[in-house]
Design a protein around this motif. Structure first.
Motif, PDB file in Angstrom:
ATOM      1  N   LEU A 334      -6.696  98.024 -50.370  1.00  0.00           N
ATOM      2  CA  LEU A 334      -7.496  98.176 -49.160  1.00  0.00           C
ATOM      3  C   LEU A 334      -7.850  96.790 -48.600  1.00  0.00           C
ATOM      4  O   LEU A 334      -8.480  95.974 -49.275  1.00  0.00           O
ATOM      5  N   VAL A 335      -7.453  96.535 -47.371  1.00  0.00           N
ATOM      6  CA  VAL A 335      -7.757  95.279 -46.691  1.00  0.00           C
ATOM      7  C   VAL A 335      -8.885  95.540 -45.704  1.00  0.00           C
ATOM      8  O   VAL A 335      -8.764  96.401 -44.828  1.00  0.00           O
ATOM      9  N   GLU A 336      -9.982  94.805 -45.837  1.00  0.00           N
ATOM     10  CA  GLU A 336     -11.094  94.945 -44.910  1.00  0.00           C
ATOM     11  C   GLU A 336     -11.605  93.558 -44.542  1.00  0.00           C
ATOM     12  O   GLU A 336     -11.809  92.717 -45.407  1.00  0.00           O
ATOM     13  N   GLU A 337     -11.799  93.347 -43.243  1.00  0.00           N
ATOM     14  CA  GLU A 337     -12.253  92.048 -42.791  1.00  0.00           C
ATOM     15  C   GLU A 337     -12.843  92.174 -41.389  1.00  0.00           C
ATOM     16  O   GLU A 337     -12.505  93.082 -40.637  1.00  0.00           O
ATOM     17  N   THR A 338     -13.747  91.263 -41.070  1.00  0.00           N
ATOM     18  CA  THR A 338     -14.266  91.148 -39.715  1.00  0.00           C
ATOM     19  C   THR A 338     -13.726  89.861 -39.105  1.00  0.00           C
ATOM     20  O   THR A 338     -13.861  88.783 -39.684  1.00  0.00           O
ATOM     21  N   LYS A 447     -13.696  94.620 -36.360  1.00  0.00           N
ATOM     22  CA  LYS A 447     -13.829  95.057 -37.749  1.00  0.00           C
ATOM     23  C   LYS A 447     -12.630  95.931 -38.094  1.00  0.00           C
ATOM     24  O   LYS A 447     -12.387  96.948 -37.446  1.00  0.00           O
ATOM     25  N   LEU A 448     -11.908  95.511 -39.123  1.00  0.00           N
ATOM     26  CA  LEU A 448     -10.631  96.165 -39.440  1.00  0.00           C
ATOM     27  C   LEU A 448     -10.578  96.609 -40.892  1.00  0.00           C
ATOM     28  O   LEU A 448     -11.007  95.881 -41.793  1.00  0.00           O
ATOM     29  N   SER A 449     -10.050  97.803 -41.084  1.00  0.00           N
ATOM     30  CA  SER A 449      -9.750  98.318 -42.419  1.00  0.00           C
ATOM     31  C   SER A 449      -8.324  98.849 -42.400  1.00  0.00           C
ATOM     32  O   SER A 449      -7.964  99.619 -41.503  1.00  0.00           O
ATOM     33  N   LEU A 450      -7.520  98.436 -43.374  1.00  0.00           N
ATOM     34  CA  LEU A 450      -6.114  98.841 -43.430  1.00  0.00           C
ATOM     35  C   LEU A 450      -5.792  99.287 -44.845  1.00  0.00           C
ATOM     36  O   LEU A 450      -6.090  98.576 -45.811  1.00  0.00           O
ATOM     37  N   LEU A 451      -5.182 100.451 -44.960  1.00  0.00           N
ATOM     38  CA  LEU A 451      -4.893 101.024 -46.281  1.00  0.00           C
ATOM     39  C   LEU A 451      -3.428 101.418 -46.401  1.00  0.00           C
ATOM     40  O   LEU A 451      -2.973 102.360 -45.741  1.00  0.00           O
ATOM     41  N   PRO A 452      -2.662 100.714 -47.248  1.00  0.00           N
ATOM     42  CA  PRO A 452      -1.309 101.167 -47.556  1.00  0.00           C
ATOM     43  C   PRO A 452      -1.359 102.346 -48.525  1.00  0.00           C
ATOM     44  O   PRO A 452      -2.316 102.507 -49.296  1.00  0.00           O
ATOM     45  N   SER A 453      -0.348 103.167 -48.494  1.00  0.00           N
ATOM     46  CA  SER A 453      -0.258 104.267 -49.448  1.00  0.00           C
ATOM     47  C   SER A 453       0.323 103.773 -50.761  1.00  0.00           C
ATOM     48  O   SER A 453       0.844 102.654 -50.851  1.00  0.00           O
ATOM     49  N   ALA A 454       0.260 104.603 -51.767  1.00  0.00           N
ATOM     50  CA  ALA A 454       0.824 104.237 -53.068  1.00  0.00           C
ATOM     51  C   ALA A 454       2.329 104.027 -52.981  1.00  0.00           C
ATOM     52  O   ALA A 454       2.918 103.288 -53.778  1.00  0.00           O
ATOM     53  N   GLU A 455       2.947 104.679 -51.983  1.00  0.00           N
ATOM     54  CA  GLU A 455       4.397 104.551 -51.811  1.00  0.00           C
ATOM     55  C   GLU A 455       4.779 103.347 -50.950  1.00  0.00           C
ATOM     56  O   GLU A 455       5.964 103.088 -50.715  1.00  0.00           O
ATOM     57  N   ALA A 522      -4.146  91.250 -41.137  1.00  0.00           N
ATOM     58  CA  ALA A 522      -4.333  92.316 -42.123  1.00  0.00           C
ATOM     59  C   ALA A 522      -2.997  92.747 -42.720  1.00  0.00           C
ATOM     60  O   ALA A 522      -2.891  92.999 -43.933  1.00  0.00           O
ATOM     61  N   VAL A 523      -1.971  92.853 -41.899  1.00  0.00           N
ATOM     62  CA  VAL A 523      -0.634  93.208 -42.404  1.00  0.00           C
ATOM     63  C   VAL A 523      -0.153  92.127 -43.369  1.00  0.00           C
ATOM     64  O   VAL A 523       0.431  92.417 -44.423  1.00  0.00           O
ATOM     65  N   ASP A 524      -0.392  90.868 -43.024  1.00  0.00           N
ATOM     66  CA  ASP A 524       0.013  89.780 -43.910  1.00  0.00           C
ATOM     67  C   ASP A 524      -0.728  89.836 -45.239  1.00  0.00           C
ATOM     68  O   ASP A 524      -0.140  89.616 -46.306  1.00  0.00           O
ATOM     69  N   GLU A 525      -2.022  90.146 -45.168  1.00  0.00           N
ATOM     70  CA  GLU A 525      -2.804  90.252 -46.400  1.00  0.00           C
ATOM     71  C   GLU A 525      -2.313  91.410 -47.250  1.00  0.00           C
ATOM     72  O   GLU A 525      -2.244  91.311 -48.489  1.00  0.00           O
ATOM     73  N   ALA A 526      -1.952  92.518 -46.607  1.00  0.00           N
ATOM     74  CA  ALA A 526      -1.400  93.656 -47.343  1.00  0.00           C
ATOM     75  C   ALA A 526      -0.111  93.264 -48.048  1.00  0.00           C
ATOM     76  O   ALA A 526       0.128  93.658 -49.204  1.00  0.00           O
ATOM     77  N   ALA A 527       0.726  92.480 -47.392  1.00  0.00           N
ATOM     78  CA  ALA A 527       1.976  92.040 -48.015  1.00  0.00           C
ATOM     79  C   ALA A 527       1.704  91.199 -49.253  1.00  0.00           C
ATOM     80  O   ALA A 527       2.391  91.336 -50.285  1.00  0.00           O
TER      81      ALA A 527
END
Length: 895
Positions: A334-338, A447-455, A522-527
């Motif tokens: 879970l990526v969350e940031e302001t 304010k952003l929250s981004l959640l990738p799935s387990a897949e 956020a996408v970069d942080e998810a990567a």
């Protein structure tokens, strides 16, 4: 009596010791020398005094006494100077307002260089040092580097080049005339009286004292009918006088009583529950508009906060549920940031300006505008005049970037004063007005929250944006995240936060850069958390075919393949590489028309469109010339007049897509008419049959309107269709109210940035910028590259330098000069590579769509991701000031 010699001719200087050299030059009709900053910062007023470059905006006129002065008009007077030729050949200009100053200084550098170094080629660093006192808001620096280097190496010592930009010669010689250069006989100067308090009711307005001052011809009120001012700089009245000094004296003589009201300044203060309200319910329609569209559906208000507006959300409740569960489970993915972005001023070098005059029953208005035809319609409606009684003219426009898309106060004041004075009146904003009340890209909190799935797919996204819109509404930031990276659920919410600050305005890709700044980080942080290559993750999440091709290009760059492991470096200077994606809408304007005619054996193309530096003349000329096997210079292009066939506004990157298709239709019609009326056929074996037929043709004319697009390929739809029923409704409203159509396909950009970070001083330098663009076929390739480079430069300014500073108590704008508001200079220019992917828009007649906005959207997050790669710290607020970077590094070390 003292004199100077200007371009070889004597000129008497005024005895007034306060008279400035620039005023003497311009009053003498040499309008190539431009007044921009008034403080010696921008270089636009540069002239040669005894062969040495000086800024004429600071120099007393008497300093030129008994000396030789050369302006841009005198450079190469006997023939183009090599620097002028090189600027033309390398398209080292866009709007051209800054070009004379650059050319004058570059000429001096060239002549000195050749005298001491021969035909050696100067380095980028040497050129940047020589021209560091000049600014170009269009960002034409890459072409300027090439032009100066090749001029100094002797490449342009010979014949005049063929320029890719039709009006290049006029711009490099100072002959191009802008609105601020217009001088009618008996013309007066208009000045606006503005409020010095952030919120007040104005009573007792007395204009009579101003009317008694000798030289004053007209005084008019400008207050709204509620007599309220809601920001510092709000208009109260205007004066027309024989000169600016007299007008300023008259402004000072006007008396009024401001009844102060509680004011609130800025995003945080305006959201407090006890904050004073800017607009009562009955006054909300008085708010300005920061959107290019007409605004969406009715939205609720609470105090100064307008919203939530969430028409583009998708399963918002489900998104909240999944994100709440991920928080509770402390899901590491879970990526969350302001994120916070600052206010960005348009800072056009030509100020907002208008010159109005009445010729009998006809109103003629020169305006520095992005919308010739629309301005005519709005002026006619406001003053109850038939369309044929209003003429709007803009031969050249010195930049706009979204701020000059409507009929502004400068135009209204000029018309009102001209009517009252019965004489021509010019109103031109000074630099403080330009950097305070002329519009800006709103600051915002995201304010952003981004959640990738387990897949590994994108499961949920939540983005809430609060835009600092001042006295305006209709921001759209979060909603734009619906049209990229499909997810199972998205909650996208926008709020306008109004305060007693000047209203924001559309700015190059409105809403796009702040949205991208948050989402792409956020996408970069998810990567990083998923241990996936950032480009590969975007490939996985983003199905758009245009961007898929750009991802392939970006992944193949050496700078990407050879980058070091993230945050693996030590030492003071560290380098990082980052990537980001952006998109914009493909828009075109209904009703756009083009007339093609043969007059006296030449083709004439006409359209009521304007060229704000984007190259509209050249786009039309190239399209016609290619069809008839001519050179673009063989085509006379007539634009900048509202009495020509209706043309599109220069906003939303829609001009090329609006004028090329009807031009192609008109070409077919003209060919048929030429054949029908031909008195003779070309000679057998002629290598220029159309040229021969045109030369022999009688005068004829045809016209065509912008047609609908062809059927797009399977799977390619208008971007707004991806937003469901509300997206379709929004598109329908946009077409009905603004005559803009959202076409199928998505102009896209993928950018890779390489930066160097000084970890001691917190300085960030962009070393190399790689920009991949999918924007269809290039109607003018050299100009397209210039547009792309300029957009990237503005994105670099947004990321690293630009920030409006405001007094939080009084509401006064503190960064009201170009000394205080920093825009990128030539030394800030990275080495730039632009890659064009010309596929994807074959269903568009001509295959061309817009470029100016999509190229700036991903720049700031690409730089942010590169900084993260270099130092292992993610910066969430722009601009990336040195103090913020140093504080972030200290915070990491402390942790």
């Amino acid at each position: 009596m003292t004199t100077t010699t200007i371009n070889g001719r004597p000129l008497v200087l005024p005895d007034d010791p306060d008279a400035l050299l620039i005023d003497v030059i311009r009053d003498g009709g040499l309008t190539g020398t431009k007044l921009v900053c008034g403080s010696g910062v921008c270089g636009a007023c540069t002239v040669l005094l005894e062969g040495t470059p000086v800024v004429s905006c600071l120099l007393p006129a008497q300093a030129a006494a008994d000396k030789s002065l050369t302006t841009i008009e005198g450079v190469g007077a006997a023939g183009l100077h090599p620097v002028q030729k090189a600027f033309m050949a390398h398209d080292a200009l866009q709007c051209g307002f800054c070009t004379p100053g650059f050319v004058v200084d570059a000429t001096a550098f060239h002549d000195s260089w050749r005298a001491t170094r021969g035909a050696a080629t100067p380095s980028r660093e040497e050129i940047a040092a020589a021209l560091s006192g000049h600014l170009c808001r269009c960002g034409a620096y890459e072409g300027i580097f090439r032009a100066v280097a090749e001029a100094c190496s002797g490449r342009f010592d010979g014949n005049d080049p063929i320029a890719p930009r039709l009006e290049a010669r006029d711009k490099v010689t100072g002959l191009a005339r802008y609105t601020v250069d217009i001088r009618h006989d008996g013309q007066l100067e208009g000045v606006i009286l503005r409020a010095h308090v952030a919120h007040a009711r104005i009573t007792g307005l007395d204009l009579a004292p101003a009317r008694t001052i000798p030289g004053v011809a007209a005084v008019v009120p400008l207050l709204d009918d509620d007599n309220m001012v809601r920001f510092v700089g709000a208009p109260i009245a205007a004066v027309a006088a024989r000169d600016r000094g007299t007008a300023l004296k008259a402004i000072a003589a006007i008396s009024f009583k401001p009844e102060p009201l509680p004011a609130v300044i800025g995003l945080d203060a305006a959201r407090r529950d006890d904050a004073p309200v800017v607009f009562e319910k009955k006054d909300r329609k008085r708010a300005g508009n920061v959107s290019e569209g007409a605004g969406g559906a009715p939205v609720s208000w609470k105090g100064n906060v307008r919203g939530p507006s969430a028409p583009f959300s998708q399963k918002a409740k489900q998104a909240r549920s999944w994100l709440d569960k991920a928080r509770a489970q402390r899901n590491p993915l879970l990526v969350e940031e302001t994120f916070r972005v600052s206010t960005q001023q348009h800072a056009s070098l030509e100020p907002h300006a208008a010159v109005a005059r009445f010729d009998g029953d006809q109103l003629i208005v020169h305006i520095s505008t992005q919308a010739i035809h629309e301005s005519m319609e709005k002026i006619a409606k406001r003053y109850g005049l038939p369309h044929d009684k209003v003429r709007v003219i803009a031969d050249h426009v010195g930049g706009g970037f979204g701020s000059k898309g409507s009929v502004g106060l400068e135009t209204i004041a000029a018309i009102e004063l001209a009517r009252a004075a019965k004489a021509p009146v010019r109103v031109a904003f000074d630099r403080e007005e330009e950097l305070s009340v002329a519009g800006y890209r709103p600051a915002a909190e995201l304010k952003l929250s981004l959640l990738p799935s387990a897949e590994g797919r994108l499961k949920a996204l939540s983005l809430t944006a609060h835009a600092d819109t001042g006295a305006a509404v209709n921001s759209l930031i979060a909603g734009l995240a619906r049209l990229i990276y499909p997810a199972e659920a998205k909650e996208l919410v926008d709020f306008d936060v109004l305060s007693n600050l000047p209203p924001g305005a559309p700015f190059r890709g409105p809403g796009g850069p702040p949205m991208s700044f948050a989402l792409e980080q956020a996408v970069d942080e998810a990567a990083l958390r998923m241990k996936v290559d950032p480009i590969q993750l975007r490939r996985l999440w983003d199905p758009d075919p245009n961007r898929q091709r750009l991802y392939d290009w970006a992944a193949g760059l050496d700078v990407w393949k050879n980058r070091k492991p993230a945050a693996s470096q030590t030492g003071r200077y560290r380098r990082g590489v980052g990537v980001a994606t952006g998109y914009w809408l493909y828009l075109w304007q209904t009703g756009s028309s083009v007339e093609l005619a043969i007059k006296g054996g030449r083709i004439v193309a006409s359209c009521a469109v304007q060229d704000i530096g984007t190259g509209t003349r050249s786009v039309i000329a190239n399209t016609v010339a290619k069809a008839f096997d001519l050179e673009p210079q063989d085509v006379d292009v007539r634009i900048g007049r509202s009495n020509l066939p209706p043309g599109p506004g220069s906003g939303g990157s829609r001009v090329t897509a609006s004028v090329v298709p009807p031009t192609l239709l008109a070409i077919d019609k003209l060919k048929a008419e030429i054949k029908r009326t031909a008195s003779r056929t070309p000679a057998p074996g002629s290598n220029a049959p159309w040229r021969e037929m045109i030369a022999a043709s009688p005068d004829i004319a045809v016209s065509a309107r912008r047609q609908e697009d062809g059927r797009p390929p399977p799977g390619v739809r208008p971007a707004l269709h991806e937003a469901g029923i509300m997206g379709r409704v929004f598109g329908w409203v946009l077409r009905l109210m603004n005559h803009m159509v959202v076409g199928a396909g998505v102009p896209s950009s993928v950018q890779v940035m390489e930066v160097e970070v000084d970890t001691w001083l917190g300085h960030v330098r962009v070393l190399n910028a790689y920009t991949g663009l999918s924007i269809g076929k290039l109607a003018a390739p050299a100009l397209a590259r210039s547009q792309a480079a300029g957009a990237v430069i503005q994105g670099i300014g947004y990321a690293l330098y630009e920030s409006r500073e405001t007094d939080p108590l009084s509401g006064h704008i503190l960064s009201g000069s170009m000394e205080d508001y920093r825009i990128p200079g030539i030394a800030d220019m990275p080495k730039l590579e632009v890659h064009f992917d010309e596929a994807g828009f074959e269903h568009v007649p001509g295959g061309s769509v817009g470029i100016g906005e999509v190229a700036t959207v991903p720049t700031s997050p690409a730089i942010a991701n590169a900084i993260r790669d270099a130092i292992g710290v993610r910066l969430t607020e722009i601009p990336f000031r040195p103090d913020r970077l140093v504080a972030a590094l200290k915070g990491r070390d402390a942790a």
